[in-house]
Structures are given as C-alpha cells and as structure tokens.
Design a protein around this motif. Sequence first.
Motif, PDB file in Angstrom:
ATOM      1  N   SER A  15       0.827  -1.214   0.000  1.00  0.00           N
ATOM      2  CA  SER A  15       0.000   0.000   0.000  1.00  0.00           C
ATOM      3  C   SER A  15       0.856   1.257   0.000  1.00  0.00           C
ATOM      4  N   GLY A  16       2.098   1.124   0.464  1.00  0.00           N
ATOM      5  CA  GLY A  16       2.991   2.278   0.491  1.00  0.00           C
ATOM      6  C   GLY A  16       3.150   2.904  -0.876  1.00  0.00           C
ATOM      7  N   ILE A  17       3.299   2.056  -1.886  1.00  0.00           N
ATOM      8  CA  ILE A  17       3.489   2.571  -3.243  1.00  0.00           C
ATOM      9  C   ILE A  17       2.147   2.871  -3.901  1.00  0.00           C
ATOM     10  N   LEU A  18       1.199   1.955  -3.721  1.00  0.00           N
ATOM     11  CA  LEU A  18      -0.068   2.094  -4.449  1.00  0.00           C
ATOM     12  C   LEU A  18      -0.875   3.307  -4.014  1.00  0.00           C
ATOM     13  N   SER A  19      -0.678   3.735  -2.754  1.00  0.00           N
ATOM     14  CA  SER A  19      -1.500   4.847  -2.289  1.00  0.00           C
ATOM     15  C   SER A  19      -0.844   6.202  -2.532  1.00  0.00           C
ATOM     16  N   ARG A  20       0.383   6.174  -3.034  1.00  0.00           N
ATOM     17  CA  ARG A  20       1.062   7.455  -3.237  1.00  0.00           C
ATOM     18  C   ARG A  20       0.605   8.125  -4.522  1.00  0.00           C
ATOM     19  N   PRO A  21       0.616   9.467  -4.545  1.00  0.00           N
ATOM     20  CA  PRO A  21       0.315  10.145  -5.815  1.00  0.00           C
ATOM     21  C   PRO A  21       1.356   9.733  -6.862  1.00  0.00           C
ATOM     22  N   VAL A  22       0.917   9.556  -8.089  1.00  0.00           N
ATOM     23  CA  VAL A  22       1.838   9.017  -9.100  1.00  0.00           C
ATOM     24  C   VAL A  22       3.021   9.942  -9.336  1.00  0.00           C
ATOM     25  N   SER A  23       2.829  11.243  -9.092  1.00  0.00           N
ATOM     26  CA  SER A  23       3.929  12.172  -9.337  1.00  0.00           C
ATOM     27  C   SER A  23       5.064  11.980  -8.333  1.00  0.00           C
ATOM     28  N   GLU A  24       4.773  11.260  -7.232  1.00  0.00           N
ATOM     29  CA  GLU A  24       5.827  11.029  -6.237  1.00  0.00           C
ATOM     30  C   GLU A  24       6.591   9.739  -6.485  1.00  0.00           C
ATOM     31  N   LEU A  25       6.162   8.971  -7.476  1.00  0.00           N
ATOM     32  CA  LEU A  25       6.879   7.735  -7.786  1.00  0.00           C
ATOM     33  C   LEU A  25       8.150   8.065  -8.558  1.00  0.00           C
TER      34      LEU A  25
END
Lengths: 419, 234
Positions: free
Chosen positions: B141-151
Amino acid sequence: MPILQLAYKSLLNRRLTAVLTLISIALSVTLLLGVEKLRNESRSSFANTISATDLIVGARSGSTQLLLYSVFRIGSATNNISWQSYEELSQHPKVKWSIPISLGDSHRGFRVMGTTTDYFQHYRYSRNKGLGFASGLAFNTLYEAVLGADVAQELGYVSGQQIVIAHGAGDISLVSHDDKPFRVVGILNKTGTPVDRTIHVSLQAIEAIHVDWQGGAKLPGFQINAEQAERMALQPKSITAFMLGLKSRLATFRVLREINEYKQEPLLAIMPGVALQELWDMMGVAEKALLAISAFVVVVGLTGMVTVILTSLNERRREMAILRSVGAKPMHIFGLILGEAITLTLLGSALGLLLLYGLLVFAQPIIESQFGLFIAISWPSTYEWKLLLAVIGSGIVISILPAYRAYRYSLADGMSIRI
Amino acid sequence: MQDRQNVIDIGRLQYRWREGLPLVLDIDELGIQRGERVFIKGASGSGKSTLLSLMAGVLSPEQGQLNILGQELTHMKGAQRDAFRADHIGFVFQMFNLLPYLSVIDNVTLPLHFSARKKSKVAQPEQEAERLLAHLDLSGSGILSRPVSELSVGQQQRVAAARALIGSPEILIADEPTSALDTDRREAFIKLLLSECDASDTTLVFVSHDDSLRSYFDRSIALGDINLASSQGE
C-alpha cells in the motif's frame, strides 16, 4: 462513459484556477440576476407610486413636469391654477373624489404640501394600499402637520414637535415662516413613495402663513400674527394641482378631454399610469445600460473561463496523448474539455444564484429601510431563468472553441508527447 | 505477406506529413509474428515514432498495406482505428506516461474504460491491476496509495507497463520506455516486461535508439535499413 469523471478529476487537479474561474462566473451571474431583480422591483415600485387616482390636473405645461412636481415633489410648477377652476371641476358629475394640493414651501429640505384630509382617505399607492398613521392623527386645527415616515425618522421628530416652515423649496432658506410654527400631530406609515418625504398641512395653513406675504416676500411693516390669522377667512385663491378619482374608469378619457379643453383657464390633465410609464421609459435607458453592463460582466467571466481552459490546453497535450494511447477517440478529448467547461459553467451559475439569495436575505431589510424598495425573496422568474439559461448556453457554446482546439491538437499530435 | 502467423504485416507502406513534403516512411515489407519480441532500432528522426503511430492506428498511411491482426487498418475510419487500438494494443511511452490526477490503480485500469473487449477479459479490475503491478515488482500500500507524481521514473514506467498489459492486448508497443532509466533499472525493467509478455502471450514491439538492448529480443531490425525514406532525411 466515465469521461465526465475524468473531467472532474482532471479539474480537481487544477483546483486553484478552477475555483478562481468558478468565482468569476458566480460573481458575474450574481451581478446579472441582482441587477435584473433590482430593475424589476424598482420599476414596479415606481409604477406603484400612485394608484387609484384617475387624473392629475395642473397648469398647462408638460405631462412629465406635472407628474414630477405633483407626485414626486421634484421641480416646481410654472403656474398655479385658480381655486374657482378646482371648485368647478371637482363638482363634475363624473368625479367621485378630489384632492387639491398646494406646494412651494419646505422644511429642512423636505417639501411641505398643503391639502385636505381627503388626501389621507383617498390617496392610494402600490395596488390600492391606503395611507395609515404610524402614530397620531390627521391635522385638524390650523397649525398642525402630519409627517411622512422618512421625515420623522431622519429628523428624529415625534408627535408634539414644533416645526417652522421655510419659504421656497431650497434646502437652506433665508426666509422662514417663523412667526407661525406648526405642531406635529401625526406620522404616516412607511410607503416607499415620495409621501414618506413630505410634510402635510392643511390648505388653510398654507394660506395663513402667506397671508402677510405678497409676490414671494413679506410685506414690510405689515404683520399678521398666528392668532390673528386664525380668525381670518383663509379660503385659498389658488392651488398647485389636484387629483381626481372618477366614478367610472370608462369616463377617464372624456373627463381628460374636457379638462384639457377647459375654457376658463389653460389646464393639463394627465393619467398618472401613462405618465409614469413615459417617465420610466425615459429613465429606462440608464436601466438598460445597467443590464447591458452586467451582461458584459458575464461575457468577461465566461471569456475568462475559456482563456483559462485554452491556456491549460498546451500543458495538457501530454494528458491528451496518454488518453489517446489507451484508446480515447478525438471526440472523447472534445467531450473532456467541453465537460470541464459545462461543469464550471453549471457550478458557477449555481454558486452565483446561491450568492444572490444569500445577499438578498442579508440586504433586503437594509434596502427596504434605506430606499423604501421592497425586494421580494421569491423563486427566480421565468425571465431570470431564461437569463441563467442564456449564461449557461453561451458558456457551453464558447467552450466549443477550446474543445475543438483540443480535438485538433489530439488529431495532429496523435500520441507523440510534446512537452 | 499474407502469412497467417503474422500479427503485423506491412507492405509498400508510405507516409508523409503533408502532400508536397518528402516521405517520412517508405517500407517495402515488414512482418512480425505472433508472440515475437522485436527490437526496432532507430535514431531519433528516423521515423520510428511515425511507424509506431501508424501501427497503433493514430496516423493513416498515404498508401500501402497495414495489416494488424488480420485487419486492414487502411480500410478503417479514424474512430474505428481508435476502437481497434483500444481493444488490441497496449502502449508505453518514453516518459510521463501517467495521468497525475489519477491514483496508481486508476492509471492502470484506465484502458478498460475505453475498451469493452479489454474490460470483458478482466473480471475484477483492481485485483488484476494489483496482480500486474506485483509482477512488475510494485506492491504494498505504500506505493499504491502514493500520488503518481511522487513515484520514481522507474516505478512510473512499470505502472505504465502494467497499464499497457491490462486486458491482455495482443500487441504491446513500447516507444523508448527505458531511455529515462539508468542502466541497472533498464535491464530490470526489460526483463520484467519480457516475462509479463511471455505470461500473457503478447507480441512486443520495442523501439529504442540504444543498440545494447537488442540482446534481450528475438529479433532486431534497424529501421534505417528498411525505411527507404530515411536517407532523404525528415
């Protein structure tokens, strides 16, 4: 198709500009509908200044001038009419009631009007509303006065107050009738008409304060004091104008013609409804200009929205290329931009409407007490709905421009991402 | 040319931007078989983006044959080609693949909104998106819940790959998907992409100017060799 959902999320992503656009649309809608409401209410309030009076008669001049000085207490009569003519015409078999009025004096900027107690009985405004007393009674003896609601409120007068009437209509008058002071005996209810700004006394009182005057000035070395005047025969020799109520409306034109062809004296009779309409049409230019200005403000608001969308298009070419790559048709892109514009226009209009009613609830009592203008808080009229629809419609129509541009972009760019 | 095994069949294909301008693309013959992983090498300006846009049906050739999955794209109207692309093709860009206002999951499931065919193949969009992301080493969930611009860029490219793969399209087209990645991540990304294409039996057309990547693929084609127009410049 969740294209609207995409439009919504995309818009949410640009919420600052979206909110600013919304505010500008909302404000312009509020202004447009507010001006329209005010325009309507002031027109109907204007038309309601006098009712039930079939004819107003004065010395021959312009009908607007007669209306202005007899009803609105603006300007003054060029000539008086003789008491004899009044007597004769008020005895006309078609006449039900008559009110003579005599103008020319003032008190601290408010006009003083001499009349009879018939005035309180027969004068009607706003679809047959009569004058009522907030306190006290009509004048009975010679030096008694009845105040309009605004006069009492602005000058802080109550029943029993002594007032001195000044000669002439100016705000500051050098000559006053200070030898014959009046006592306030009654205060009228608020009407929202010029009655509120008038001081009413009897015709005999007007006669009494001028008994030792001639040609607009006091006779030197000749003075009649208040008590002496009271004992004199104070039959007025002339009045400024009079109002007539007829037994039958059908007779209006006949009586009007008879008065206008009156042999003994050049007279002018007008129908107040018609004259009011003429006067309003004259002022209507300003009123229409106001509406035009607010329409332009709406145009500015909508143009602002289109500008914002057009400016955003360049940075959104990437977004469109991505959508195209997953299978969006150029029509989808068109719909996306149009959907955004429709959302903004609809929300902006709704917000504007909400703002308008919020303001009305807040401002209604202030407008009523300050301007005597009662603005009914009612559901928007058909015309107002049409205005609102016109705003939304034009918002959608001019949004076709950025939507079409985005459509062209997405056809030309295809899936090449331009940054 | 009418080999039934070919999913992409190109014959005497010519394209120019506008009438009067020189040809951008002039390919005599190109066939790509079902399940093949093809590497197309081309320098920038060699017409590779044009070729991919033609394959994806965004552009229409001036003349020639362009047969994808047995259907002749040149016979289709614009909207039909859009629908065809939505149903049969997955696409990965060089960078900036994601819509910043959608969540990771929504970005991956985006193609399902434009294709009933892809949608019908995916019973539970969210689980499928999560499955694909997990295969591409993106989970939790750490990655999936982040705004895509923060990936990171690498993570964004893997989300884009998951989006291209959802609904099992027959063809996946990747346009320089690794050029924004460093060498280690580039290799990892290509390996993940290849294994996912294997798992779903997807034909992969991978375009890059970087010749060192071609060892990962079944076949390598130099666009400069087959594009007769490339010598004339763009």
